[in-house]
Enzyme design. Structure first.
Site, PDB file in Angstrom:
ATOM      1  CB  SER A 138      -0.884   0.014   1.257  1.00 25.34           C
ATOM      2  OG  SER A 138      -1.543   1.254   1.411  1.00 25.34           O
ATOM      3  CE1 TYR A 151      -3.250  -1.706   5.700  1.00 30.25           C
ATOM      4  CE2 TYR A 151      -3.323   0.517   4.784  1.00 30.25           C
ATOM      5  CZ  TYR A 151      -3.401  -0.856   4.610  1.00 30.25           C
ATOM      6  OH  TYR A 151      -3.640  -1.376   3.357  1.00 30.25           O
TER       7      TYR A 151
END
Length: 254
Positions: A138, A151
């Protein structure tokens, strides 16, 4: 630049929804054999019936499930490509309010799950002679942002794992690809991250013209793994035009 090689076989995790599901569809359309891996058996069964993929219910964080998956793929003749898509985010807390259980889950799924699958399949990929590992990370693993620490940390870890793996496995002719998407509007990602709050999840994309779809990212995955084997797309960052950076998103008024 597509490589015309018969009998290509991929193991795709996270296959019950979103980018993983779309990747299974994309590779099946290319004529690949695909083992579709996820926890939700009923969704895998539906996908398998529709696409002809082989559904394998498994939790990638559980050693016994990983061993069972490896045994099933081995018995069926093996695979040359591992596509690690399973992952996710939980919570938007800042570090000072971090929930240990959320961070633990994110590390287990994004980092340890990727490690366990890769570790299990590396001997098979080495023996094949032209193996591929593709990890979906990501842009959160490239640039940190407030409220994303857990995250960020998990995806930074997966990003680092991917870079080290590329160095370690080049001598075995294994290409290691990283795809780092930005804003992708999928069925579950924001909903899971925001504790099931549908209104909050929908607001993430409010006013954003054409956020990426799961199919957009799956097409990039398809392109990367079907390129001739000597072509290694080390890292691909893909965002919608409306997202110039993690912190800069163009939103239009209704």
């Amino acid at each position: 630049m597509t490589e015309e090689t018969p009998n290509k076989t991929a193991v795709v995790t996270g296959a019950s929804t979103g980018i993983g599901e779309a990747t299974v569809r994309a590779l099946r359309k290319e004529g690949w054999n695909v083992f579709a891996v996820a926890r939700r058996e009923e969704r895998l069964a539906s996908l398998a019936a529709e696409t002809g993929a082989v559904g394998v219910p498994a939790d990638i964080t559980q050693d016994a499930d990983v061993a069972r998956l490896l045994a099933e793929v081995t018995e069926a003749g093996g695979a040359d490509t591992l596509v690690n898509i399973a992952g996710g985010a939980r919570g938007t807390d800042k570090v000072g309010e971090a929930k240990t259980e959320d961070w633990t889950w994110m590390f287990e799924v994004n980092v340890l799950g990727t490690m366990k699958l890769t570790r299990a399949f590396l001997p098979m990929l080495r023996a094949n002679g032209k193996g591929t590992v593709l990890n979906l990370t990501s842009t959160a693993g490239l640039v940190a942002y407030e409220g994303g620490a857990g995250y960020n940390a998990a995806k930074f870890g997966q990003h680092a794992l991917t870079g080290a793996l590329r160095l370690e496995e080049a001598e075995h002719n294994i290409r290691v690809i990283e795809i780092a998407p930005g804003m992708v509007q999928t069925e579950e990602f924001s909903l899971n991250r925001l504790g099931g709050d549908r209104t909050a999840a929908e607001s993430v994309y409010q006013g954003v013209e054409n956020p990426l779809t799961a199919e957009d990212v799956a097409d990039v995955v398809r392109y990367a793994v079907t390129a001739p084997h000597h072509v290694n797309l080390d890292q691909i960052v893909v965002r919608p035009v409306a997202q110039a950076a993690n912190h800069k998103v163009i939103r239009k008024s209704p």
